[in-house]
Design an enzyme around this catalytic site. Structure first.
Site, PDB file in Angstrom:
ATOM      1  N   GLY A 188     -10.840  -1.653   3.144  1.00 48.31           N
ATOM      2  CA  GLY A 188      -9.994  -1.155   2.055  1.00 48.31           C
ATOM      3  C   GLY A 188     -10.524   0.072   1.361  1.00 48.31           C
ATOM      4  N   GLY A 240      -5.617  -4.781  -1.006  1.00 47.71           N
ATOM      5  CA  GLY A 240      -4.845  -4.587  -2.232  1.00 47.71           C
ATOM      6  C   GLY A 240      -4.206  -3.216  -2.268  1.00 47.71           C
ATOM      7  N   LYS A 256      -5.994  -0.883  11.703  1.00 45.84           N
ATOM      8  CA  LYS A 256      -7.203  -1.297  12.427  1.00 45.84           C
ATOM      9  C   LYS A 256      -6.892  -1.908  13.787  1.00 45.84           C
ATOM     10  CE  LYS A 256      -6.193  -4.877   9.570  1.00 45.84           C
ATOM     11  NZ  LYS A 256      -5.907  -4.955   8.174  1.00 45.84           N
ATOM     12  N   LYS A 274     -12.035  -4.587  12.819  1.00 47.96           N
ATOM     13  CA  LYS A 274     -12.849  -3.706  11.970  1.00 47.96           C
ATOM     14  C   LYS A 274     -14.250  -3.532  12.572  1.00 47.96           C
ATOM     15  CE  LYS A 274     -10.188  -5.147   7.935  1.00 47.96           C
ATOM     16  NZ  LYS A 274     -10.050  -6.190   6.898  1.00 47.96           N
ATOM     17  N   GLU A 293      -9.836   5.904   6.903  1.00 41.55           N
ATOM     18  CA  GLU A 293     -10.752   5.217   5.977  1.00 41.55           C
ATOM     19  C   GLU A 293     -10.228   3.845   5.559  1.00 41.55           C
ATOM     20  OE1 GLU A 293     -13.977   6.610   4.624  1.00 41.55           O
ATOM     21  OE2 GLU A 293     -13.895   4.435   4.633  1.00 41.55           O
ATOM     22  N   VAL A 327     -10.739   0.019   7.526  1.00 41.12           N
ATOM     23  CA  VAL A 327     -11.872  -0.911   7.432  1.00 41.12           C
ATOM     24  C   VAL A 327     -12.312  -1.040   5.975  1.00 41.12           C
ATOM     25  CG1 VAL A 327     -14.230  -1.407   8.168  1.00 41.12           C
ATOM     26  CG2 VAL A 327     -12.667  -0.252   9.737  1.00 41.12           C
ATOM     27  N   VAL A 367       0.836  -1.199   0.000  1.00 42.35           N
ATOM     28  CA  VAL A 367       0.000   0.000   0.000  1.00 42.35           C
ATOM     29  C   VAL A 367       0.878   1.260   0.000  1.00 42.35           C
ATOM     30  CG1 VAL A 367      -1.798   1.279   1.232  1.00 42.35           C
ATOM     31  CG2 VAL A 367      -1.836  -1.221   1.223  1.00 42.35           C
TER      32      VAL A 367
HETATM   33  N1  HSE Z   1      -6.313  -9.537   5.309  1.00 38.14           N
HETATM   34  C1  HSE Z   1      -7.435  -8.680   5.092  1.00 38.14           C
HETATM   35  C2  HSE Z   1      -8.461  -9.391   4.243  1.00 38.14           C
HETATM   36  C3  HSE Z   1      -7.089  -7.388   4.409  1.00 38.14           C
HETATM   37  O1  HSE Z   1      -8.294 -10.534   3.862  1.00 38.14           O
HETATM   38  O2  HSE Z   1      -9.476  -8.778   3.968  1.00 38.14           O
HETATM   39  C4  HSE Z   1      -6.518  -6.403   5.350  1.00 38.14           C
HETATM   40  O3  HSE Z   1      -7.385  -6.119   6.407  1.00 38.14           O
END
Ligand code: HSE
Length: 437
Positions: free
Chosen positions: A140, A309, A111, A211, A135, A138, A21
């Site tokens: 993405g 991602g 988070k 989250k 933002e 939680v 990221v």
């Molecule tokens: N590992 C998390 C997921 C993404 O699979 O959604 C980051 O919080």
């Protein structure tokens, strides 16, 4: 807050972390510099990136920006905005507090930190008159923090339910669509890079629980911590559960459920849950995330999109960065923590849900009545009962699938404990929540 003067003077940005990221955030800051400047009214200048390994190859990123001294970076008097993408509790917490102490606004995707100790960070920010935006913490790329914190702040949120972990949604979806077992799909998800080598945080529901705590805090204007979340992962979900869900017209999702209990307390949990196909969350495929909100005045709202991602998460970070930068330019700050409501947390035994209970019983006269009597004895009302003859070999056994009306968790547990004692009931009773009333 630091003084801000000429419109050509850059706002200085420090980045903590340059992984998937962080590196994308850095690239967008460089490639979209003119657009961002136009939207903010002043240029942004990336002045430093704290990393662990200086030698790692980072295409498109100026090595001169890299430092291993995050502490020195966040304490620079000229830094206006600090983006924290390290994850974990320390050193992220100390660096964020140091940045706030030095007068910078903070953008974070952390988070775990916000769910366990957000209160002290929000309090420090309020004292310093700086912003904390999160933002990306939680779901993405999905705008969900801002809708809860700002768009719905005049409404009354009644429930927030979400698929907030892409890894587990990918696994459960594949179990449903391909009929593959949890261990097989997990191995596949790891090979595809959807699941971590150590998948514990995802498959045991820790990530989703963090989250959920953040969403519940915002939705109900109360401080909800990670330790308040009743958590259960998906490692125990079997293909038999998937099949039972299918027969009931449901799919199994790992649901983060933040709801108000009848007494006004907050019930917050993460559980594998049977979701009826008619529910908007049932259709969320693969690694996508979605959050469903019920509010008094707006009604039902649904937010869906990529929950992880590099680019999607960077989009959320950049949105926060522009917002915090605009606030700086105006000499203002955005909304801080709203915890005035200070609602209590519903004890897990008091939480209410519909349940599906599956049990193997002797196929004899009176057994169904005995099973039903156990539920009745604990005040658990039955909505539907299904019996499948035999269990694929033992001709004198039948599989009972019992769906309850909304019941207290403690009453269902007590029912199960009693059912386990019945000689006519075989071992391996399974129970799962069912979404809906
Ligand atoms: N590992 C998390 C997921 C993404 O699979 O959604 C980051 O919080």
């Amino acid at each position: 807050m630091k003084d801000v003067i000429a419109t050509s003077t850059p706002l200085k940005v420090a980045l903590l972390g340059c992984g998937v990221v962080g590196s994308q955030v850095a690239r967008i800051l460089i490639t979209q510099a003119d657009e961002l400047r136009a939207r903010i009214g002043r240029p942004l200048e990336l002045v430093g990136i704290a990393v662990r390994d200086l030698a790692k190859d980072r295409p498109g990123i100026d090595r001169a920006l890299l430092t291993t001294d995050g502490e020195e970076l966040v304490q620079r008097a000229d830094v206006d905005l600090v983006i924290e993408l390290l994850g974990g509790i320390e050193p992220a917490r100390s660096l964020i507090l140091a940045a706030i102490g030095a007068g910078a606004s903070v953008i974070t995707a952390n988070k775990a930190l916000l769910a366990s100790d957000g209160g002290s960070i929000y309090a420090a920010a309020a004292e310093q008159g700086v912003d904390v935006y999160y933002e990306a913490a939680v779901a993405g790329a999905i705008p969900i923090i801002r809708p809860l914190r700002e768009s719905l702040v005049g409404d009354e949120v009644l429930a927030v339910k979400g698929i907030v972990n892409g890894t587990t949604n990918f696994i459960l979806d594949k179990m449903h669509t391909a009929g593959e077992s949890f261990p097989d799909v997990l191995a596949e998800a790891q090979a595809l890079g959807y699941a971590e080598a150590d998948p514990t945080a995802d498959v045991e529901g820790h990530d989703a629980a963090a989250k959920a705590a953040i969403l519940a805090s915002l939705a109900f204007h109360s401080r909800v911590r990670l330790s308040d979340v009743d958590r259960e992962g998906i490692t125990g979900v079997t293909l038999a559960d998937i099949e039972a869900a299918r027969e009931m017209g449901c799919v199994i999702k790992l649901l983060a459920d933040c709801s108000l209990s009848p007494d006004g307390s907050i019930a917050v949990g993460v559980h594998p849950t049977m979701v009826p196909l008619s529910h908007p969350l049932a259709s969320i495929p693969g690694a996508y995330n979605a959050v469903f909100i019920e509010s008094r005045y707006a009604g039902r709202l649904m937010f869906m999109g990529p929950g992880a991602g590099g680019s999607p998460t960077a989009s959320a970070v950049l949105g926060d960065l522009v917002t915090a930068a605009r606030n700086r330019v105006r000499g203002a700050i955005g909304p801080g923590e709203s915890a005035y409501s200070a609602r209590g947390i519903t004890p897990s035994g008091e939480a209410r849900s519909r349940y599906y209970v599956s049990l193997l019983v002797e196929d004899e006269p009176g057994v169904l009545a005995k099973v039903a009597a156990c539920f009745a004895a604990h005040g658990v009302s039955l909505q539907a009962v299904r019996q499948d003859a035999g269990d694929g070999g033992a001709g004198d056994r039948a599989r009972l699938g019992v769906r309850t009306h909304t019941a207290r968790d403690a009453d269902v547990r007590a029912t199960l404990a009693e059912l386990e004692q019945l000689p006519e009931v075989g071992p391996g009773i399974t129970v799962m929540r069912v979404e809906g009333r």
